[in-house]
Design a protein around this motif. Sequence first.
Motif, PDB file in Angstrom:
ATOM      1  N   ALA A 247       0.828  -1.213   0.000  1.00  0.00           N
ATOM      2  CA  ALA A 247       0.000   0.000   0.000  1.00  0.00           C
ATOM      3  C   ALA A 247       0.866   1.269   0.000  1.00  0.00           C
ATOM      4  O   ALA A 247       0.461   2.308  -0.528  1.00  0.00           O
ATOM      5  N   VAL A 248       2.073   1.159   0.578  1.00  0.00           N
ATOM      6  CA  VAL A 248       2.980   2.309   0.600  1.00  0.00           C
ATOM      7  C   VAL A 248       3.338   2.751  -0.826  1.00  0.00           C
ATOM      8  O   VAL A 248       3.556   3.937  -1.084  1.00  0.00           O
ATOM      9  N   THR A 249       3.361   1.810  -1.746  1.00  0.00           N
ATOM     10  CA  THR A 249       3.682   2.186  -3.135  1.00  0.00           C
ATOM     11  C   THR A 249       2.618   3.136  -3.684  1.00  0.00           C
ATOM     12  O   THR A 249       2.941   4.104  -4.369  1.00  0.00           O
ATOM     13  N   ASP A 250       1.348   2.857  -3.392  1.00  0.00           N
ATOM     14  CA  ASP A 250       0.279   3.759  -3.846  1.00  0.00           C
ATOM     15  C   ASP A 250       0.360   5.099  -3.126  1.00  0.00           C
ATOM     16  O   ASP A 250       0.218   6.163  -3.721  1.00  0.00           O
ATOM     17  N   TYR A 251       0.587   5.019  -1.830  1.00  0.00           N
ATOM     18  CA  TYR A 251       0.687   6.241  -1.033  1.00  0.00           C
ATOM     19  C   TYR A 251       1.754   7.167  -1.599  1.00  0.00           C
ATOM     20  O   TYR A 251       1.578   8.386  -1.683  1.00  0.00           O
ATOM     21  N   THR A 252       2.874   6.559  -1.998  1.00  0.00           N
ATOM     22  CA  THR A 252       3.993   7.348  -2.525  1.00  0.00           C
ATOM     23  C   THR A 252       3.566   8.187  -3.718  1.00  0.00           C
ATOM     24  O   THR A 252       3.984   9.341  -3.867  1.00  0.00           O
ATOM     25  N   VAL A 253       2.706   7.613  -4.555  1.00  0.00           N
ATOM     26  CA  VAL A 253       2.278   8.351  -5.748  1.00  0.00           C
ATOM     27  C   VAL A 253       1.195   9.376  -5.417  1.00  0.00           C
ATOM     28  O   VAL A 253       1.048  10.390  -6.081  1.00  0.00           O
ATOM     29  N   GLN A 254       0.441   9.099  -4.345  1.00  0.00           N
ATOM     30  CA  GLN A 254      -0.710   9.964  -4.066  1.00  0.00           C
ATOM     31  C   GLN A 254      -0.422  11.112  -3.102  1.00  0.00           C
ATOM     32  O   GLN A 254      -1.191  12.068  -3.032  1.00  0.00           O
ATOM     33  N   ARG A 255       0.674  11.007  -2.354  1.00  0.00           N
ATOM     34  CA  ARG A 255       0.898  11.937  -1.248  1.00  0.00           C
ATOM     35  C   ARG A 255       0.878  13.404  -1.670  1.00  0.00           C
ATOM     36  O   ARG A 255       1.400  13.776  -2.698  1.00  0.00           O
ATOM     37  N   ALA A 256       0.262  14.164  -0.829  1.00  0.00           N
ATOM     38  CA  ALA A 256       0.406  15.628  -0.841  1.00  0.00           C
ATOM     39  C   ALA A 256      -0.139  16.341  -2.070  1.00  0.00           C
ATOM     40  O   ALA A 256       0.173  17.497  -2.311  1.00  0.00           O
ATOM     41  N   PHE A 257      -0.932  15.662  -2.869  1.00  0.00           N
ATOM     42  CA  PHE A 257      -1.594  16.398  -3.959  1.00  0.00           C
ATOM     43  C   PHE A 257      -2.952  16.898  -3.481  1.00  0.00           C
ATOM     44  O   PHE A 257      -3.515  16.359  -2.539  1.00  0.00           O
TER      45      PHE A 257
END
Lengths: 343, 343
Positions: A333-343
Motif C-alpha cells: 500500500a505504501v507504493t500507492d501512497y507514494t504516488v498519491q501523497r500531498a496532492f
Amino acid sequence: MGVAANFVVTVEPAGADEPDALSALARLLASDMDACNQAIVARMTSPVALIPQLAAHIVAAGGKRLRPLLTLAAAQLCGYEGNRHVALATCVEFIHTATLLHDDVVDESQLRRGLASANAVFGNKASVLVGDFLFARAFELMVEDGSLKVLGILAHAAATIAEGEVLQLATQNDLTTPESRYLDVVTGKTAALFAAACQVGAVVADRPEAEEQALAEYGLKLGIAFQLVDDALDYAADQGKLGKTIGDDFREGKITLPVLAAYAVGSAEEREFWSRTIERCEQTDEDLDHALALMARHGAIAITLSRAQAYAAEARAALDMFPAGPMRSTLQAVTDYTVQRAF
Amino acid sequence: MGVAANFVVTVEPAGADEPDALSALARLLASDMDACNQAIVARMTSPVALIPQLAAHIVAAGGKRLRPLLTLAAAQLCGYEGNRHVALATCVEFIHTATLLHDDVVDESQLRRGLASANAVFGNKASVLVGDFLFARAFELMVEDGSLKVLGILAHAAATIAEGEVLQLATQNDLTTPESRYLDVVTGKTAALFAAACQVGAVVADRPEAEEQALAEYGLKLGIAFQLVDDALDYAADQGKLGKTIGDDFREGKITLPVLAAYAVGSAEEREFWSRTIERCEQTDEDLDHALALMARHGAIAITLSRAQAYAAEARAALDMFPAGPMRSTLQAVTDYTVQRAF
C-alpha cells in the motif's frame, strides 16, 4: 488515484479510520521505530556540542523516517526476531541525514521540510562537516554490527548517491538530457538508498538471495517512483498541504521529467522559453506561471505521475513472493501512497 | 635546527646527496607507492565523468602523499609481505582527499562578501559531492579488503576528523580558546588520520597490540607536530619556497597557537588589536604586518615550533621498540623533517 487533465492532481482523502499507508506502516513498527529514534539521539552525541545541536535540528525536522522504516519493515517481513535491524535502520537514517545536509549546501535551498534549512541557520561549512560526522558515525555503527555484507551494501549505496548527485550537477541547465540519464540521476540520488535500506533488512534476517534481491527491487522501484513524484510536486504541489514552495527546481534550472516532457513536444517558441528559463536561467516573475501553463497544456505532470505509477506497480509486484500478511500488504500500500501523497 | 629569535626560522639545507627524510621515505617505498598511485587512479573511476576529472585534479595537486606513505611504511616496518597495505594506503589517501575537498567549501558568509563567483559556487557543489564519493569509495575498498578492524579504525578516524573540524569552527574568532582546546582541534582535524594511517599498517601485518599502539602513537604525535608547524608557517613561511601565501589563517580569524601565544602575553593595547582583527575580523592592509611584529616581539612562532619539536620527539621515541634499520631510522628522521620543512 485520478490523474486530472490539468496539472493539479486530486485524490480521494483517506477516511478517519483508514489512515494513509505510511502511517499504518509506522503503527505496525511502532516499538521498533521507538527504539530506532532512541538510537538516533543516543548515537549522534559528541563532545563537540555543535554536532548534536545541528544534527538534532535536522533530525527533529524529521519527516516520516521512511528509509529506516523500510529497513525495519523488510526485516520483519523476513521474519527477523533479533534487534540488529534497529541499529542498521539508524545507519540508514544517518546516511540519509548526511546527504540532506550536503544537499542543502549544494542546492542552497532556504527551506527544508518547511523549516529553515540547516545551512541557513548554521552555515554551509557546519552542514558539510556535521554531514561528514553522521556519515562516519553510520560506518562506525555498521562496524559494531559486524556484517561485512551490510557494510558493502551501504558503502556502495553511499558511492552511488554521490554519483547520482554529481550526474545531476552535470545535467543541470541541459535540456538535451535524455530521459534515461534523468532516470540515472533519480536512481542514484534517491532510489539507491531505498534499495539498500530494504536489502539490509533481508540480510540481517539471513534470508535467501532471491528474497534479498526482491526487497532490493522493491526499494529501488519505490525510490524511483518517490523521486518522480517529488519532481512533479515541485510544480504541482498543494502548497498549503505540503509546506514546500513550488518552483524551486524551475528557479535552479534543474532538469526533471515535467520539464523534459513539456520540452519534448513544445513548439519552437515554447522551446525558446525553456531555453531561456532553464538553460540560461534568465527568469522573470511570470515565468513560473507560464511554465505551469505549458506543463498543463502538454500533460507533463500527468506523464510524470503515470511513469511513477508504473514504477510503484513494479515495486508492489516485487513483494508477491513473500507470504501474505499485514506487513506485506502495508508495504504494498505504501507504493500507492507514494504516488498519491500531498496532492 | 635553529629557532631564531625573530619569526623567520632558518635551517641548514640538506646536501645534494642527503635528501630530505620524506624523499628518502618515498624512495624506500618507491615500488609500493607506484602501486598505490596506480590504485588511486584506477579506483576513482566512475561512469560520471566529472568525478574522475575533479578527483584527479586534486589528487594530482596532492603533494607528497604523506599519509599513504605512512601506511606503507608502517606495514614494512612490521615486516608485512603481502599487498593489502597498498589498497589501504589508497583508502587513507581518498579519505584525506575528501576532507581537503570539504575543507575548500566556502561559507555563505564569504559568498555574501562577494569573494566567490558563480564559478566558485559550482566549485562548492562539486567539492562536496566528489568528496562524498571518495569517502564512500574508501569504505568500499575497505570492505573489499575485508578487515572489520581496519574498517573500525578508519571509520573512527573519519568521525574524529569531522569532530575536529567542527570544533575548529566553534573556536573560530574566539581568543578565549584555551590551548588544550586548540590541541583538540589539531588532534582531530589532522593527527587522527596520521595515527590511523600508521596503525592500519600494523594491523595488516597482524602484529601484537603493543606495536600497533606504538605506531598509532607515532602517527598521532607526528600529526600534531605537522599541524603545529603548518600553523606557524601560515605566519612565517618563506613564501617563495612554499608557494603559499602568508596570513590566510589571520584573515579568517582562525585560532592557532601563534595567535594564542602572542595574545596570552600581550598588553591591553595589543589585546585590543587581536580582538579587532581576529574576533571582529575588522582588518586593514597593515594589520598582518603588525600581527607578525607582535608575534616576533613575543616569540610566538618560536613557542609554536618548540611545542612541535616536543611532539616530534615523542613520535620519534614511539618507534624505539621496533628493530633498528633503514625504515625505522627514516621514519624517525621524518619527525625532524616535519618540523624543518619549508622554513
